[in-house]
Enzyme design. Sequence first.
Site, PDB file in Angstrom:
ATOM      1  N   GLU A  45      95.483  29.288  32.112  1.00 42.91           N
ATOM      2  CA  GLU A  45      95.268  29.068  33.552  1.00 42.91           C
ATOM      3  C   GLU A  45      94.912  30.405  34.194  1.00 42.91           C
ATOM      4  O   GLU A  45      95.773  31.272  34.362  1.00 42.91           O
ATOM      5  CB  GLU A  45      96.533  28.479  34.190  1.00 42.91           C
ATOM      6  CG  GLU A  45      96.387  28.269  35.698  1.00 42.91           C
ATOM      7  CD  GLU A  45      97.699  27.832  36.350  1.00 42.91           C
ATOM      8  OE1 GLU A  45      98.515  27.160  35.695  1.00 42.91           O
ATOM      9  OE2 GLU A  45      97.897  28.197  37.529  1.00 42.91           O
ATOM     10  N   ARG A  49      92.734  34.728  41.892  1.00 39.42           N
ATOM     11  CA  ARG A  49      93.362  35.669  42.834  1.00 39.42           C
ATOM     12  C   ARG A  49      92.761  37.051  42.746  1.00 39.42           C
ATOM     13  O   ARG A  49      93.219  37.973  43.440  1.00 39.42           O
ATOM     14  CB  ARG A  49      94.866  35.787  42.555  1.00 39.42           C
ATOM     15  CG  ARG A  49      95.612  34.487  42.651  1.00 39.42           C
ATOM     16  CD  ARG A  49      97.096  34.709  42.460  1.00 39.42           C
ATOM     17  NE  ARG A  49      97.761  33.495  42.033  1.00 39.42           N
ATOM     18  CZ  ARG A  49      99.016  33.420  41.635  1.00 39.42           C
ATOM     19  NH1 ARG A  49      99.768  34.501  41.614  1.00 39.42           N
ATOM     20  NH2 ARG A  49      99.535  32.279  41.242  1.00 39.42           N
ATOM     21  N   THR A  72      95.331  28.653  41.287  1.00 38.90           N
ATOM     22  CA  THR A  72      95.219  29.095  42.673  1.00 38.90           C
ATOM     23  C   THR A  72      93.909  28.600  43.308  1.00 38.90           C
ATOM     24  O   THR A  72      93.207  29.356  43.997  1.00 38.90           O
ATOM     25  CB  THR A  72      95.354  30.635  42.798  1.00 38.90           C
ATOM     26  OG1 THR A  72      96.347  31.107  41.881  1.00 38.90           O
ATOM     27  CG2 THR A  72      95.800  31.019  44.193  1.00 38.90           C
ATOM     28  N   LYS A 132     102.337  20.117  39.574  1.00 34.13           N
ATOM     29  CA  LYS A 132     103.028  21.370  39.323  1.00 34.13           C
ATOM     30  C   LYS A 132     104.252  21.393  40.240  1.00 34.13           C
ATOM     31  O   LYS A 132     104.166  20.939  41.385  1.00 34.13           O
ATOM     32  CB  LYS A 132     102.083  22.510  39.688  1.00 34.13           C
ATOM     33  CG  LYS A 132     102.604  23.877  39.399  1.00 34.13           C
ATOM     34  CD  LYS A 132     101.432  24.848  39.298  1.00 34.13           C
ATOM     35  CE  LYS A 132     101.844  26.062  38.532  1.00 34.13           C
ATOM     36  NZ  LYS A 132     100.708  26.784  37.987  1.00 34.13           N
TER      37      LYS A 132
HETATM   38  O1  LIG Z   1     102.445  32.830  41.333  1.00 33.69           O
HETATM   39  C1  LIG Z   1     103.113  32.715  40.362  1.00 33.69           C
HETATM   40  C2  LIG Z   1     102.656  32.056  39.160  1.00 33.69           C
HETATM   41  O2  LIG Z   1     102.523  30.715  39.384  1.00 33.69           O
HETATM   42  C3  LIG Z   1     103.508  32.290  37.990  1.00 33.69           C
HETATM   43  O3  LIG Z   1     104.804  32.576  38.375  1.00 33.69           O
HETATM   44  P1  LIG Z   1     105.623  33.669  37.562  1.00 33.69           P
HETATM   45  O4  LIG Z   1     104.857  34.951  37.671  1.00 33.69           O
HETATM   46  O5  LIG Z   1     106.946  33.729  38.270  1.00 33.69           O
HETATM   47  O6  LIG Z   1     105.726  33.183  36.155  1.00 33.69           O
HETATM   48  C1  LIG Z   2     101.041  29.149  41.536  1.00 32.57           C
HETATM   49  C2  LIG Z   2     100.008  28.204  41.268  1.00 32.57           C
HETATM   50  O1  LIG Z   2     100.260  27.077  40.940  1.00 32.57           O
HETATM   51  C3  LIG Z   2      98.671  28.607  41.413  1.00 32.57           C
HETATM   52  O2  LIG Z   2      98.458  29.749  41.782  1.00 32.57           O
HETATM   53  O3  LIG Z   2      97.794  27.798  41.189  1.00 32.57           O
END
Ligand SMILES: O=C[C@H](O)COP(=O)(O)O
Ligand SMILES: CC(=O)C(=O)O
Length: 212
Positions: A45, A49, A72, A132
């Site tokens: 994934e 960002r 994201t 999610k």
């Molecule tokens: O923004 C966070 C991502 O979804 C992943 O989260 P993490 O860095 O806590 O594993």
């Molecule tokens: C955190 C998450 O699900 C995303 O950035 O897509």
Amino acid sequence: MTQDIDRLDAIVAMAPVIPVLLFDDPESAVEIGRALVRGGLPVLEITLRTPAALDCLTACKAIEGAVVGAGTVLDIDQLTAAVACGAEFLVSPGASPKLIHAAEGSPVPLLPGVATAGEAMTLAEHGYRRMKFFPAEPAGGAEYLKALSSPLPHLRFCPTGGITLEKAPKYLALPNVMCVGGSWVVPADAVKARDWARIETLAREAAALARP
Ligand SMILES: O=C[C@H](O)COP(=O)(O)O
Ligand SMILES: CC(=O)C(=O)O
């Protein structure tokens, strides 16, 4: 289209953990992606960002055995761009009415984020069955998600946010969890050191977690 549940289920069945990735350049993205695939985590994934995210997504499509998606995804422009780059699935941290509308025309499935029963019910009204759970740990963790399984047994989740190798098993043991997501398998210091072997080792540990 309504969420393509069969396609999403086939993707998440490939590994118990989906690495959530922040990539800055295509060359290291491919090295990291290859290390993850070697370690047994083929579903990548790539979060939108960073300025280079779409270039990294395109580059990672060439990794043999990888299934590359975009994370994201916040709006229709990002959704359209990710699909044009060949994303095989889309992930969002939450779900806005405009994003849900855009996803109806998407040829690849969206895994939208929710943090409450009400958000999950709203998405279910739109035909979503896979979501999610984000941000998993701050939103209530495995206990919270377990509590959702009684009233909402038809929904399954990929909890993400604050999950580690140690915390993953309590989520993976839940009946409404299909896999977990997390960035712990790609630590920033390993990327800085170009320590692909360490990333492969972390992926191997994650891939060995018991399947839900
Ligand atoms: O923004 C966070 C991502 O979804 C992943 O989260 P993490 O860095 O806590 O594993
Ligand atoms: C955190 C998450 O699900 C995303 O950035 O897509």
